[in-house]
Write a protein that holds these residues in place. Structure first.
Motif, mmCIF file in Angstrom:
data_model
loop_
_atom_site.group_PDB
_atom_site.id
_atom_site.type_symbol
_atom_site.label_atom_id
_atom_site.label_comp_id
_atom_site.label_asym_id
_atom_site.label_seq_id
_atom_site.Cartn_x
_atom_site.Cartn_y
_atom_site.Cartn_z
ATOM 1 N N HIS A 81 0.685 -1.269 0.238
ATOM 2 C CA HIS A 81 -0.076 0.074 -0.008
ATOM 3 C C HIS A 81 0.928 1.123 -0.007
ATOM 4 N N ALA A 83 3.923 1.770 -1.049
ATOM 5 C CA ALA A 83 4.950 1.986 -2.297
ATOM 6 C C ALA A 83 4.383 2.875 -3.285
ATOM 7 N N PRO A 84 3.094 2.714 -3.664
ATOM 8 C CA PRO A 84 2.571 3.576 -4.445
ATOM 9 C C PRO A 84 2.251 5.203 -4.070
ATOM 10 N N MET A 85 2.267 5.252 -2.756
ATOM 11 C CA MET A 85 2.098 6.720 -2.076
ATOM 12 C C MET A 85 3.197 7.421 -1.391
ATOM 13 N N GLU A 88 4.707 10.843 -3.250
ATOM 14 C CA GLU A 88 4.172 11.993 -3.181
ATOM 15 C C GLU A 88 4.224 12.618 -1.704
ATOM 16 N N ASN A 119 8.265 -5.260 -3.720
ATOM 17 C CA ASN A 119 7.613 -4.013 -3.049
ATOM 18 C C ASN A 119 8.403 -3.036 -2.391
ATOM 19 N N GLU A 122 10.392 -1.354 -4.851
ATOM 20 C CA GLU A 122 9.716 -0.270 -5.523
ATOM 21 C C GLU A 122 9.562 0.949 -4.493
ATOM 22 N N ALA A 126 10.960 4.814 -5.296
ATOM 23 C CA ALA A 126 9.724 6.005 -5.456
ATOM 24 C C ALA A 126 10.329 6.931 -4.455
#
Length: 228
Positions: A81, A83-85, A88, A119, A122, A126
């Motif tokens: 959850h 890794a994508p945020m 930002e 993950n 990643e 990021a």
């Protein structure tokens, strides 16, 4: 000013009425860092068990009102959850140091050890894309009470921690140090948690100590941890 972002799952967000290890870390840094710092992140709340949602601002009554409650943690969230945020969050909060405790929820419900380790990669990529000089201290997964009765889960935790150590060694670089903290010293899930997973007061101190000692020994940041 050095900006620390705590990143984690239910053990990091904490629930209503708790201090959290984030608070213990803030107390430690306030006493030992010797320069301006802040805890940052896009969230501030605790998890409220009554509403089953992260909606509580009711930290322990004796928490210092000056405590900066900011973090990036979520009940039931893991590397999958975050890794994508994280990019930002690092950009918007201008984070310099990430204190990361993730993985238990991934292995318990979402991904196996190898997928979870991917993950992690990643997540690191990021975070560095957002701040090429970000520093990261990562805590291995602390096995919870499930590992005592679920042999396959216990194996996945052990395997992931092995892969995490390799991943950290592979990805560490001078410009953006990646540090694997040692597991909390003498951590006992029957003494340092209130339910076999989530830290009580002694567990909060032990987790904060694990991060603090790692940063002191590897980066010379702060001083040795004291719970006093």
């Amino acid at each position: 000013m050095l900006r620390f972002m705590p990143v984690g799952d239910s053990m990091t967000i904490g629930s209503a009425g708790e201090h959290t290890w984030r608070y213990r870390m803030w107390q430690h840094l306030r006493e030992t860092y010797g320069g301006p710092f802040a805890l940052v992140g896009p969230r501030e709340t605790l998890y409220d068990k009554a509403t089953d949602a992260p909606t509580s601002y009711e930290y322990a009554p004796d928490c210092d009102p000056a405590f900066p409650r900011a973090h990036l943690a979520g009940w039931g969230e893991g590397w999958l959850h975050m890794a994508p945020m994280i990019g930002e969050a690092v950009r918007s909060c201008r984070a310099d140091v990430l204190l990361v405790s993730l993985g238990l929820i991934d292995l318990g419900f979402y991904t196996n050890a190898e997928q979870t380790a991917q993950n992690v990669r990643e997540f690191v990529a990021a975070a560095r894309a957002a701040n090429a000089r970000v520093r990261m201290a990562v805590l291995p997964v602390i096995p919870n009470v499930r590992a005592e009765s679920d042999a396959e889960f216990a194996r996945q935790v052990t395997r992931f921690n092995e892969l995490l150590a390799k991943t950290v060694a592979d990805l560490d670089e001078p410009r953006s140090p990646l540090l694997l903290a040692s597991p909390p010293a003498s951590y006992d899930i029957h003494l340092d948690t209130y339910d076999g997973t989530h830290p009580n007061a002694s567990g909060e101190h032990r987790i904060a100590e694990a991060f603090a000692e790692a940063m002191y020994q590897a980066w010379g940041l702060g001083e040795p941890y004291s719970a006093a």
